[in-house]
Design a protein around this motif. Structure first.
Motif, short mmCIF file in Angstrom:
data_model
loop_
_atom_site.label_atom_id
_atom_site.label_comp_id
_atom_site.label_asym_id
_atom_site.label_seq_id
_atom_site.Cartn_x
_atom_site.Cartn_y
_atom_site.Cartn_z
N TRP A 63 0.86 -1.18 0.00
CA TRP A 63 0.00 0.00 0.00
C TRP A 63 0.90 1.23 0.00
O TRP A 63 1.58 1.51 0.99
N THR A 70 -2.86 -8.24 4.75
CA THR A 70 -4.24 -8.55 4.40
C THR A 70 -4.97 -9.04 5.64
O THR A 70 -6.12 -8.66 5.88
N THR A 228 -15.29 2.18 8.68
CA THR A 228 -16.03 0.96 9.00
C THR A 228 -17.53 1.18 9.19
O THR A 228 -18.29 0.21 9.18
N TYR A 263 -6.14 -5.56 6.09
CA TYR A 263 -6.99 -4.91 5.09
C TYR A 263 -8.25 -5.72 4.79
O TYR A 263 -9.31 -5.15 4.49
N GLU A 267 -11.96 -4.15 4.63
CA GLU A 267 -12.68 -4.10 3.36
C GLU A 267 -14.12 -4.61 3.53
O GLU A 267 -15.06 -4.05 2.95
N ARG A 270 -16.03 -1.86 5.27
CA ARG A 270 -16.22 -0.72 4.36
C ARG A 270 -17.38 -0.96 3.40
O ARG A 270 -18.21 -0.07 3.17
N ILE A 271 -17.45 -2.15 2.84
CA ILE A 271 -18.53 -2.47 1.90
C ILE A 271 -19.87 -2.44 2.60
O ILE A 271 -20.86 -1.90 2.07
N LEU A 277 -14.23 3.28 -2.59
CA LEU A 277 -12.81 3.00 -2.70
C LEU A 277 -12.39 3.18 -4.15
O LEU A 277 -13.05 2.65 -5.06
N SER A 280 -12.44 0.55 -7.24
CA SER A 280 -13.41 -0.46 -6.84
C SER A 280 -14.81 0.05 -7.18
O SER A 280 -15.49 -0.45 -8.05
#
Length: 284
Positions: A63, A70, A228, A263, A267, A270-271, A277, A280
């Motif tokens: 990153w 991850t 989040t 991550y 992720e 976040r979704i 993003l 994405s």
């Protein structure tokens, strides 16, 4: 990772016709030891030595030139920490820009889709910026730290676009990514963890508000922001204090389910929260 040419550092002084004396390098891409970044292709953050013993998978990812994770051991367990206890994510690779000067407010109001003139001191707002045709380039958060002093955070480096957009404005733009260590503390017990750490009044911090705390003997800037959709904070401090702060934070959260995350779990959260993003939800 696509190689990017490094733009010539510039400082705009209000007119496009500038003398050599008005042009000065304001961006230094160097490692902690003083060597150029390109001589150390995989950087590590000031927190890496603290949490390296906790890594079970070696599931690394890059990153912004930094070696990040991850996941530490289990995405499921790390996601559980976000939603049920306290998660801590190393946010240091987030690209950060110091933007200041008499023309900073006007510059940002022109650059961004938000009217920065409405942003009060010690407040944060989400924003994005577009090219001349209205296509989204990237998004991020802008912090107002004082009169004519801002910090802009984004996932990818945007210095070339910012400098080109700053022509004619009395503003200085400097990348400070390596100058600030950062953690994202997210989850239902995150506030309790910071209170136990000694951050008095942290429970009064409103969403998108900034607070400054020095109970540990050094300043930690805290913003009630996150990626989040849950209760959470982002913590910003001098890299020299990263290790003692990490140890104090993990001790304060030891009875509150604190867990480092990578991550992958972030992720997922976040979704769920519907947050965007680059590359994405949109292509920049």
């Amino acid at each position: 990772m696509q190689a990017r040419s490094m733009p010539r550092a510039r400082s705009w002084k209000g007119a496009t016709d500038m003398s050599a004396a008005d042009t000065k390098p304001i961006v230094q891409h160097v490692t902690e030891g003083g060597a150029p970044i390109w001589r150390k292709p995989m950087l590590t953050t000031p927190f890496f030595e603290c949490y390296e013993p906790l890594i079970e998978t070696r599931a690394f990812r890059m990153w912004g030139g930094y070696n990040t994770l991850t996941y530490f051991s289990s995405i499921e367990h790390e996601y559980f920490a976000i939603r049920n206890t306290t998660s801590v994510f190393d946010l240091t690779p987030m690209v950060k820009y110091d933007i200041r000067g008499p023309g900073a407010e006007d510059f940002l109001s022109r650059l961004l889709t938000r009217d920065v003139r409405k942003l009060k001191k010690n407040r944060v707002t989400y924003t994005m910026w577009c090219d001349d045709d209205g296509n989204v380039i990237d998004d991020g958060t802008v912090f107002k730290l004082g009169k004519d002093k801002y910090r802009l955070c984004t996932a990818e480096r945007q210095l070339d676009w910012f400098l080109d957009s700053a022509i004619g404005f009395d503003v200085s733009i400097r990348e400070i990514t390596a100058d600030i260590a950062a953690l994202a503390l997210q989850g239902p017990t995150s506030c309790s963890t910071l209170k136990h750490l000694g951050f008095e009044g942290i429970e009064n911090l409103k969403p998108f508000e900034i607070g400054h705390f020095s109970q540990l003997g050094y300043e930690v800037m805290v913003s009630r922001t996150g990626f989040t959709g849950d209760l959470g904070y982002e913590l910003w401090l001098d890299p020299a204090n990263a290790k003692p702060f990490w140890n104090a934070l993990m001790e304060a959260g030891s009875h509150r389910g604190i867990r480092p995350i990578g991550y992958g779990a972030l992720e997922m959260a976040r979704i769920e929260a519907g947050l965007l993003l680059p590359d994405s939800e949109f292509v920049n």
